[in-house]
Design an enzyme around this catalytic site. Structure first.
Site, PDB file in Angstrom:
ATOM      1  N   ARG A 127       0.815  -1.203   0.000  1.00 48.50           N
ATOM      2  CA  ARG A 127       0.000   0.000   0.000  1.00 48.50           C
ATOM      3  C   ARG A 127       0.846   1.250   0.000  1.00 48.50           C
ATOM      4  O   ARG A 127       0.554   2.233  -0.650  1.00 48.50           O
ATOM      5  CB  ARG A 127      -0.901  -0.007   1.240  1.00 48.50           C
ATOM      6  CG  ARG A 127      -1.533   1.346   1.541  1.00 48.50           C
ATOM      7  CD  ARG A 127      -2.717   1.199   2.476  1.00 48.50           C
ATOM      8  NE  ARG A 127      -3.559   0.110   2.040  1.00 48.50           N
ATOM      9  CZ  ARG A 127      -4.206  -0.723   2.864  1.00 48.50           C
ATOM     10  NH1 ARG A 127      -4.109  -0.568   4.158  1.00 48.50           N
ATOM     11  NH2 ARG A 127      -4.939  -1.698   2.391  1.00 48.50           N
ATOM     12  N   TYR A 128       1.879   1.242   0.818  1.00 44.41           N
ATOM     13  CA  TYR A 128       2.757   2.411   0.936  1.00 44.41           C
ATOM     14  C   TYR A 128       3.912   2.253  -0.049  1.00 44.41           C
ATOM     15  O   TYR A 128       4.252   1.143  -0.448  1.00 44.41           O
ATOM     16  CB  TYR A 128       3.292   2.503   2.365  1.00 44.41           C
ATOM     17  CG  TYR A 128       2.227   2.737   3.411  1.00 44.41           C
ATOM     18  CD1 TYR A 128       1.627   3.987   3.551  1.00 44.41           C
ATOM     19  CD2 TYR A 128       1.816   1.704   4.254  1.00 44.41           C
ATOM     20  CE1 TYR A 128       0.655   4.200   4.514  1.00 44.41           C
ATOM     21  CE2 TYR A 128       0.839   1.919   5.223  1.00 44.41           C
ATOM     22  CZ  TYR A 128       0.267   3.170   5.352  1.00 44.41           C
ATOM     23  OH  TYR A 128      -0.682   3.380   6.296  1.00 44.41           O
ATOM     24  N   ARG A 131       7.218   0.000   1.605  1.00 48.35           N
ATOM     25  CA  ARG A 131       7.144  -1.104   2.565  1.00 48.35           C
ATOM     26  C   ARG A 131       5.924  -1.977   2.306  1.00 48.35           C
ATOM     27  O   ARG A 131       4.922  -1.509   1.764  1.00 48.35           O
ATOM     28  CB  ARG A 131       7.151  -0.588   4.008  1.00 48.35           C
ATOM     29  CG  ARG A 131       6.058   0.414   4.335  1.00 48.35           C
ATOM     30  CD  ARG A 131       6.541   1.311   5.474  1.00 48.35           C
ATOM     31  NE  ARG A 131       5.498   2.198   5.993  1.00 48.35           N
ATOM     32  CZ  ARG A 131       5.126   3.320   5.407  1.00 48.35           C
ATOM     33  NH1 ARG A 131       5.637   3.684   4.251  1.00 48.35           N
ATOM     34  NH2 ARG A 131       4.195   4.080   5.960  1.00 48.35           N
ATOM     35  N   CYS A 140      -2.246 -18.328  15.238  1.00 49.16           N
ATOM     36  CA  CYS A 140      -1.841 -17.508  16.390  1.00 49.16           C
ATOM     37  C   CYS A 140      -2.036 -18.341  17.649  1.00 49.16           C
ATOM     38  O   CYS A 140      -2.948 -19.158  17.698  1.00 49.16           O
ATOM     39  CB  CYS A 140      -2.718 -16.266  16.517  1.00 49.16           C
ATOM     40  SG  CYS A 140      -2.721 -15.242  15.064  1.00 49.16           S
ATOM     41  N   CYS A 144      -7.505 -13.520  19.220  1.00 49.81           N
ATOM     42  CA  CYS A 144      -8.036 -12.327  19.883  1.00 49.81           C
ATOM     43  C   CYS A 144      -9.431 -12.048  19.340  1.00 49.81           C
ATOM     44  O   CYS A 144      -9.616 -12.023  18.117  1.00 49.81           O
ATOM     45  CB  CYS A 144      -7.127 -11.139  19.622  1.00 49.81           C
ATOM     46  SG  CYS A 144      -5.392 -11.516  19.922  1.00 49.81           S
ATOM     47  N   CYS A 147      -9.725  -9.297  16.716  1.00 52.36           N
ATOM     48  CA  CYS A 147      -8.789  -9.352  15.587  1.00 52.36           C
ATOM     49  C   CYS A 147      -9.380  -8.723  14.338  1.00 52.36           C
ATOM     50  O   CYS A 147     -10.512  -8.985  13.955  1.00 52.36           O
ATOM     51  CB  CYS A 147      -8.413 -10.793  15.292  1.00 52.36           C
ATOM     52  SG  CYS A 147      -7.232 -10.921  13.936  1.00 52.36           S
ATOM     53  N   ARG A 149      -8.203  -9.277  11.411  1.00 52.48           N
ATOM     54  CA  ARG A 149      -8.085 -10.220  10.283  1.00 52.48           C
ATOM     55  C   ARG A 149      -8.834 -11.503  10.570  1.00 52.48           C
ATOM     56  O   ARG A 149      -8.406 -12.589  10.185  1.00 52.48           O
ATOM     57  CB  ARG A 149      -6.614 -10.539  10.015  1.00 52.48           C
ATOM     58  CG  ARG A 149      -5.870  -9.336   9.549  1.00 52.48           C
ATOM     59  CD  ARG A 149      -4.656  -9.680   8.715  1.00 52.48           C
ATOM     60  NE  ARG A 149      -3.897  -8.462   8.539  1.00 52.48           N
ATOM     61  CZ  ARG A 149      -2.712  -8.242   9.091  1.00 52.48           C
ATOM     62  NH1 ARG A 149      -2.122  -9.163   9.819  1.00 52.48           N
ATOM     63  NH2 ARG A 149      -2.110  -7.098   8.890  1.00 52.48           N
ATOM     64  N   ASP A 308     -10.995  -0.945  14.221  1.00 50.06           N
ATOM     65  CA  ASP A 308     -11.475  -0.745  12.856  1.00 50.06           C
ATOM     66  C   ASP A 308     -12.877  -1.318  12.643  1.00 50.06           C
ATOM     67  O   ASP A 308     -13.542  -1.728  13.590  1.00 50.06           O
ATOM     68  CB  ASP A 308     -10.453  -1.255  11.845  1.00 50.06           C
ATOM     69  CG  ASP A 308     -10.268  -2.738  11.990  1.00 50.06           C
ATOM     70  OD1 ASP A 308     -11.281  -3.434  12.145  1.00 50.06           O
ATOM     71  OD2 ASP A 308      -9.117  -3.198  11.973  1.00 50.06           O
ATOM     72  N   ASP A 345      -6.777   3.650  10.970  1.00 55.13           N
ATOM     73  CA  ASP A 345      -6.480   3.016   9.688  1.00 55.13           C
ATOM     74  C   ASP A 345      -7.738   3.217   8.846  1.00 55.13           C
ATOM     75  O   ASP A 345      -8.790   2.660   9.143  1.00 55.13           O
ATOM     76  CB  ASP A 345      -6.147   1.532   9.891  1.00 55.13           C
ATOM     77  CG  ASP A 345      -5.046   1.065   8.960  1.00 55.13           C
ATOM     78  OD1 ASP A 345      -4.918   1.646   7.853  1.00 55.13           O
ATOM     79  OD2 ASP A 345      -4.323   0.118   9.315  1.00 55.13           O
ATOM     80  N   LYS A 352      -2.883   4.641   7.467  1.00 57.69           N
ATOM     81  CA  LYS A 352      -2.991   5.125   8.842  1.00 57.69           C
ATOM     82  C   LYS A 352      -2.974   6.649   8.872  1.00 57.69           C
ATOM     83  O   LYS A 352      -2.056   7.267   8.341  1.00 57.69           O
ATOM     84  CB  LYS A 352      -1.829   4.566   9.661  1.00 57.69           C
ATOM     85  CG  LYS A 352      -1.843   3.057   9.733  1.00 57.69           C
ATOM     86  CD  LYS A 352      -0.644   2.524  10.481  1.00 57.69           C
ATOM     87  CE  LYS A 352      -0.622   1.016  10.523  1.00 57.69           C
ATOM     88  NZ  LYS A 352      -0.353   0.386   9.214  1.00 57.69           N
TER      89      LYS A 352
HETATM   90  C1  LIG Z   1       0.560  -0.541   9.078  1.00 54.40           C
HETATM   91  C2  LIG Z   1       0.993  -0.938   7.759  1.00 54.40           C
HETATM   92  C3  LIG Z   1       2.332  -0.789   7.383  1.00 54.40           C
HETATM   93  C4  LIG Z   1       3.389  -0.193   8.301  1.00 54.40           C
HETATM   94  O1  LIG Z   1       3.064   1.140   8.597  1.00 54.40           O
HETATM   95  P1  LIG Z   1       4.043   2.063   9.482  1.00 54.40           P
HETATM   96  O2  LIG Z   1       3.280   3.342   9.654  1.00 54.40           O
HETATM   97  O3  LIG Z   1       5.294   2.217   8.700  1.00 54.40           O
HETATM   98  O4  LIG Z   1       4.260   1.353  10.775  1.00 54.40           O
HETATM   99  C5  LIG Z   1       2.668  -1.158   6.097  1.00 54.40           C
HETATM  100  N1  LIG Z   1       1.762  -1.644   5.234  1.00 54.40           N
HETATM  101  C6  LIG Z   1       0.453  -1.789   5.567  1.00 54.40           C
HETATM  102  C7  LIG Z   1      -0.508  -2.313   4.567  1.00 54.40           C
HETATM  103  C8  LIG Z   1       0.028  -1.440   6.842  1.00 54.40           C
HETATM  104  O5  LIG Z   1      -1.254  -1.589   7.180  1.00 54.40           O
HETATM  105  S1  SF4 Z   2      -4.858  -9.706  16.736  1.00 55.93           S
HETATM  106 FE1  SF4 Z   2      -5.373 -11.355  15.227  1.00 55.93          FE
HETATM  107  S2  SF4 Z   2      -3.468 -11.701  14.099  1.00 55.93           S
HETATM  108 FE2  SF4 Z   2      -2.910 -10.592  15.986  1.00 55.93          FE
HETATM  109  S3  SF4 Z   2      -2.406 -12.194  17.489  1.00 55.93           S
HETATM  110 FE3  SF4 Z   2      -4.558 -11.689  17.780  1.00 55.93          FE
HETATM  111  S4  SF4 Z   2      -5.684 -13.186  16.504  1.00 55.93           S
HETATM  112 FE4  SF4 Z   2      -3.535 -13.189  15.798  1.00 55.93          FE
END
Ligand SMILES: *Cc1c(COP(=O)(O)O)cnc(C)c1O
Ligand code: SF4
Length: 383
Positions: A127-128, A131, A140, A144, A147, A149, A308, A345, A352
């Site tokens: 996305r960025y 990175r 995991c 959680c 979570c 995801r 989120d 986010d 973010k």
């Molecule tokens: C959070 C995130 C990152 C890392 O973001 P930083 O602000 O550099 O910590 C990179 N890619 C994605 C898709 C993210 O959600």
């Molecule tokens: S927040 Fe989701 S991905 Fe992170 S440790 Fe918990 S269950 Fe695993």
């Protein structure tokens, strides 16, 4: 100059080992402190949970209603931090199913951060500019309840097969603009040491990759996973950052302290990404206590995430005002090191976005009127 040399660092002793509930009273320490034992003995059924805490009827019904869509899974270590009698205990709220998870609001989304849309190959979210997120497992130690995801985690069909890892590595290799890789999951420390070392060594072999981070909650949910062997592997591939996820001071145990110490001694910088959760940490006093403990554990508070719009977690969401209020009560009142960035986010994949209390009272031409943490006003005139 005369002074007493401190021969013993006693900060560790301010942290308490997790209590051992009756069910696990007779477990030998060598088992209890072994991450594979902890992983194998995870609390997955309601019958097991009943032996640890006094469950409520609500929790029973919630378990039955949710277990098919999102499993319960709790390490004995994490379960031992639960309050036996209080269903609103922060550890219980984070790991035991809640009936409110069944409420899907109109604005809820399956993939609110559009992580799948920004996926050039399975397993990479790019996305960025410089990175990427790299998914290496779906597993995991503790699932959680908040979570983000949920759609992937705990679902074996979304498991990162070897092919996905290879495709991800090939993508990173081909994209020279990537200088920072966030190794994620699930929890990447659910991979074996060998598999993890394979991933780290492949990344380190790429000239354009400068740093990577391991995004793991094992420091919170399975600190036993941080073995000497793991620390020595990570140490070979520096600069390595660890991004973890403590949400409450109750999680700052001696076990967690020791795990952080092992990684910090191995040269890792550890950052914390707290998720703002209603009834758990939406209180400046709790966040301040958490962040003070984290600093003693050599963990730097990095982000507070607004909860989120993932499905079935609306009961955890707070107003945005709660997050702003937390920063208002930290900045100036405590060490700047204990003040993380509060970020939202953005739904739909906007990334973010930081949100701050407003410290600029007025800005006219060269004159800025600012206010400090005590709300006193000051003028700054630009030359
Ligand atoms: C959070 C995130 C990152 C890392 O973001 P930083 O602000 O550099 O910590 C990179 N890619 C994605 C898709 C993210 O959600
Ligand atoms: S927040 Fe989701 S991905 Fe992170 S440790 Fe918990 S269950 Fe695993």
């Amino acid at each position: 100059m005369a002074f007493n040399i401190v021969t013993k660092n006693t900060v560790a002793e301010r942290f308490k080992y997790a209590p051992r509930p009756d069910v696990w009273k007779d477990v030998e320490s060598k088992d209890w402190n072994n991450w594979i034992w902890q992983q194998q003995k995870r609390v997955k059924s309601f019958e097991q949970l009943e032996k640890v805490v006094n469950v409520t009827q609500e929790e029973r019904e919630a378990f039955q209603a949710t277990n098919e869509s999102f499993n319960m899974g709790i390490t004995p270590y994490y379960a031992s931090l639960m309050d036996k009698d209080d269903p609103n205990c922060p550890i219980r709220l984070q790991s035991v199913p809640n009936k409110a998870e069944l409420n899907i609001l109109e604005g809820d989304m399956e993939d609110p951060l559009a992580e799948e849309r920004d996926m050039p190959v399975q397993g990479i979210t790019h996305r960025y500019p410089d990175r990427v997120l790299f998914y290496t497992t779906h597993n995991c130690p503790v699932y959680c309840r908040h979570c983000t995801r949920k759609r992937k985690v705990a679902d074996p069909s979304s498991s990162a097969a070897n092919k996905q890892i290879e495709d991800g590595l090939a993508y990173i290799e081909a994209h020279k603009e990537i200088r920072d890789v966030v190794i994620s999951g699930g929890d990447p420390l659910s991979n074996s040491d060998d598999r993890l070392e394979y991933i780290l060594s492949r990344l380190r072999a790429l000239d354009h990759v400068e740093v990577f981070r391991i995004g793991t909650r094992n420091l919170v949910t399975l600190p036993q996973r941080i073995t000497d062997n793991l620390a020595s592997i990570i140490k070979k591939y520096h600069p390595a950052f660890i991004h973890t996820h403590f949400n409450h001071p109750k999680e700052c145990t001696r076990e967690a302290f020791d795990a952080c110490a092992k990684l910090a001694d191995a040269g890792c910088v550890i950052n914390n990404q707290m998720v703002l959760l209603k009834g758990i940490n939406d209180d400046p006093k709790i966040v301040k206590e958490l962040n003070h403990k984290l600093l003693m554990m050599r963990v730097r508070p990095y982000y507070i995430f607004q909860c989120d719009l993932s499905q079935g977690i609306s009961h955890f969401r707070t107003p945005i005002e709660s997050g702003i209020n937390i920063i208002e009560h930290l900045r100036g009142w405590t060490s700047g090191m204990a003040v993380p960035h509060y970020v939202i986010d953005a739904p739909g994949g906007g990334g973010k976005i930081p949100v701050l209390p407003n410290y600029v009272v007025k800005h006219e031409g060269k004159k800025w009127v600012l206010r400090n943490f005590k709300k006193d006003q000051f003028e700054y005139i630009e030359p």
